[in-house]
Design an enzyme around this catalytic site. Structure first.
Site, PDB file in Angstrom:
ATOM      1  CG  HIS A 102     -21.493  40.686 167.985  1.00  0.00           C
ATOM      2  ND1 HIS A 102     -20.912  39.526 167.516  1.00  0.00           N
ATOM      3  CD2 HIS A 102     -20.525  41.626 167.946  1.00  0.00           C
ATOM      4  CE1 HIS A 102     -19.646  39.761 167.217  1.00  0.00           C
ATOM      5  NE2 HIS A 102     -19.380  41.023 167.459  1.00  0.00           N
TER       6      HIS A 102
ATOM      7  CG  ASP B  90     -23.625  39.213 173.896  1.00  0.00           C
ATOM      8  OD1 ASP B  90     -22.701  39.567 174.653  1.00  0.00           O
ATOM      9  OD2 ASP B  90     -23.614  39.403 172.668  1.00  0.00           O
TER      10      ASP B  90
ATOM     11  CD  GLN C 180     -19.527  45.885 173.463  1.00  0.00           C
ATOM     12  OE1 GLN C 180     -19.042  46.796 174.121  1.00  0.00           O
ATOM     13  NE2 GLN C 180     -18.853  45.265 172.520  1.00  0.00           N
TER      14      GLN C 180
ATOM     15  CE  LYS D 102     -16.317  42.496 172.862  1.00  0.00           C
ATOM     16  NZ  LYS D 102     -15.662  43.212 171.751  1.00  0.00           N
TER      17      LYS D 102
ATOM     18  CB  CYS E 111     -19.637  41.672 164.247  1.00  0.00           C
ATOM     19  SG  CYS E 111     -17.950  41.414 163.739  1.00  0.00           S
TER      20      CYS E 111
END
Lengths: 150, 419
Positions: free
Chosen positions: B136, B213, B216, B239, B377
């Protein structure tokens, strides 16, 4: 699906699939780039201008059906218009899509451009319809930076 | 006295019942353009259960006060709840200590904190930073800025045509100059689940740190930072069914302690004179100013909710749902799936014929179906697959096969319009 049909009228689908005046121009007097950073739609506009009259217009780029059709219809309409008339068309078009609804006047004097009136019901798509027009305005005013919808 | 009742009224049975769980999410029960809402934009943000909304309301109605200045009762309650939430996060991630849990505004700020603090202190000319080709923008740009500033090199680990991280290429790119590796756990644009454990091991062999990261990942699978042995792990509350505006940076204590503060002000100090300031201990060293108290408490409520549903059941249910959706879309004439990794989580990116994703997104929206259309993104990912954008349907445990069916039906309608 009726407002969808308003948005994706036959003429729009037709112009999006077979855009008119699509291609680049080697001897353009004015060029300008347009970019919508949100969706990545890109456009390059070429204008041939003689005695303040737009003699020829072409564009290249990639975008959604609305932005491609808008560029295609716009280029058709601009041929033979004076720069002043083009600027005034921009205002009328912009008002039709973003201004307050006035059913009496929607699309008056816009000819084929009236098919884009349905876009005003889709706020997320207004920028798709206006990208080519912002780019045109930059081209005739000689702005060098890319027209952005942001 | 503050309690945290789980509003979950589902019996813990072997299978997860989305119809029962959907009752916990008020926003799902509405019509959009006259059709029942089908919310398939969970990778952008998830919906909030009543327990999270209630926690926010309860805080503002009963406990609102500033934290860590606890002379009075309300401040004490606010502080307790704010710090309780930190412990919930610590346990959720399997971190050793709550001091390793730093509140940020979200994943983006977490990554920026690492580049600005650890990066500036540890990356120099000739050093290398490794990221993957499926990051991202938030895990690209902060590293680009750091590398530019320090004269370091940003190297990109390639992915294959299925959107899978290439471990052997990664191994080749790792060198003694590699200072840090930053990769996503799950790709937001492709859904690929990356082999983070192997990535960490290989990096550590070369003396490089690893930031993951997890934006997700956390809502879809159990994450244990100690078994991953990663040095940093970042995620966003919104999220994982929590409020916006709050996120987490986990860091190993040994690494965090060496890092200078990033922002300065109140709360992050122990003692200030005009000559010298003594910084506060972890985690407060990195939390300058009055924090986002309410949303931290909301995040705690969200993680409690997820714990109650159970990540194991969530993972199994979503895997089945994704398999069903993948099968239906793959069988649909004209659909091109972008991201076909063997290990995927809850993301289905695709294009239909030559219909622009925004046009498709508009048609879906008019049928009450919320998807993301765009570059997500992740423009380098779009470039890699030769597209400018995709339509992305992304799932949560409250989505159903019937909703997938409505998505597929609407694709037929779109084809009619653009035929």
């Amino acid at each position: 699906m009726s407002d969808l049909q308003d948005l994706y009228q036959e003429l729009i689908i037709d112009h999006s699939k077979r855009p008119r005046n699509f291609g680049s121009m080697d001897d353009a007097d004015r060029t300008a780039d347009g970019f919508n950073p949100l969706c990545g739609d890109k456009l390059k506009l070429f204008l041939k201008i003689e005695d303040a009259v737009i003699r020829d217009v072409k564009f290249i780029g990639a975008g959604c059906a609305i932005s491609t059709a808008s560029a295609s219809v716009m280029t058709d309409m601009l041929k033979g218009q004076t720069i002043e008339q083009a600027a005034s068309l921009f205002e009328t078009f912009h008002y039709m899509i973003t201004g307050p609804k006035d059913p009496q006047h929607v699309g008056t004097g816009l000819g084929k451009l009236a098919v884009f009136a349905g876009v005003s019901a889709f706020p997320a798509r207004v920028k798709c319809a206006t990208l080519a027009w912002h780019t045109m305005r930059n081209a005739i005013s000689g702005k060098t930076e890319a027209a952005s919808t942001e | 006295m503050i309690t945290h009742p789980a509003t979950l009224d589902v019996e813990r049975t072997a299978g997860l019942d989305p119809e029962v769980l959907r009752r916990d999410f008020p926003v799902l029960h509405q019509e959009v353009h006259g059709k029942p809402l089908v919310y398939l934009d969970n990778a952008a943000t998830t919906q909030k259960p009543s327990s999270v909304i209630d926690a926010l309301v309860r805080y503002y109605e009963h406990d609102n006060a500033n934290v860590h200045r606890g002379i009075h009762e309300l401040s004490q309650r606010a502080t307790n709840d704010y710090e309780d939430a930190r412990t919930v996060v610590q346990e959720f991630l399997g971190a050793a200590e709550s001091e390793e849990i730093i509140y940020t505004r979200g994943t983006t700020e977490s990554i920026n904190l690492v580049t600005a603090s650890w990066g500036r202190a540890n990356v120099g000319p000739g050093d290398e930073v490794l990221i993957s080709a499926m990051e991202h923008h938030s895990n690209i740009v902060p590293w680009q800025i750091l590398c530019e500033e320090k004269g370091a090199r940003l190297k990109i680990v390639p992915i294959n045509d299925d959107g899978e991280f290439l471990l052997d290429e990664y191994e080749r790119l790792l060198s003694d100059h590699t200072r840090i590796v930053a990769v996503n756990h799950v790709s937001n644009a492709l859904g690929s689940v990356n082999p983070v454990r192997e990535i960490v091991d290989l990096a550590h062999e070369r003396g490089a740190l690893v930031l993951i990261d997890g934006a997700q990942a956390v809502a879809h699978m159990k994450v244990d930072v100690r078994s991953l042995e990663c040095d940093f792990y970042a995620f966003s509350s919104h999220k994982i069914f929590g409020p916006t505006g709050i996120g987490i940076l986990y860091g190993k204590r040994s690494v965090l302690e060496t890092m200078p503060p990033c922002e300065s002000g109140g709360d992050m100090i122990k003692h200030v004179t005009f000559e010298k300031t003594i910084y506060n201990d972890l985690p407060y060293k990195f939390e300058a100013g009055t924090p986002n108290i309410a949303d931290a408490i909301g995040l705690g409520a969200a993680l409690r909710y997820v714990n109650n549903v159970g990540l194991e059941g969530i993972g199994a249910y979503e895997e089945d749902l994704l398999a069903y959706a993948t099968e239906r879309l793959a069988a649909f004439e004209g659909v091109r799936l972008i991201g076909t990794a063997k290990h995927k989580a809850s993301v289905l990116s695709f294009n239909l014929d030559s219909i622009h994703p925004h046009d498709l997104g508009t048609v879906l929206d008019r049928e009450g179906i919320a998807v993301r259309a765009g570059h997500h993104c992740a423009q380098p990912v779009m470039d890699r697959f030769g597209v400018t954008a995709t339509v992305r349907a992304s799932f949560a445990f409250y989505n159903t096969r019937a909703e997938v069916d409505r998505l597929v039906e609407t694709l037929h309608k779109a084809r009619e319009i653009f035929a």
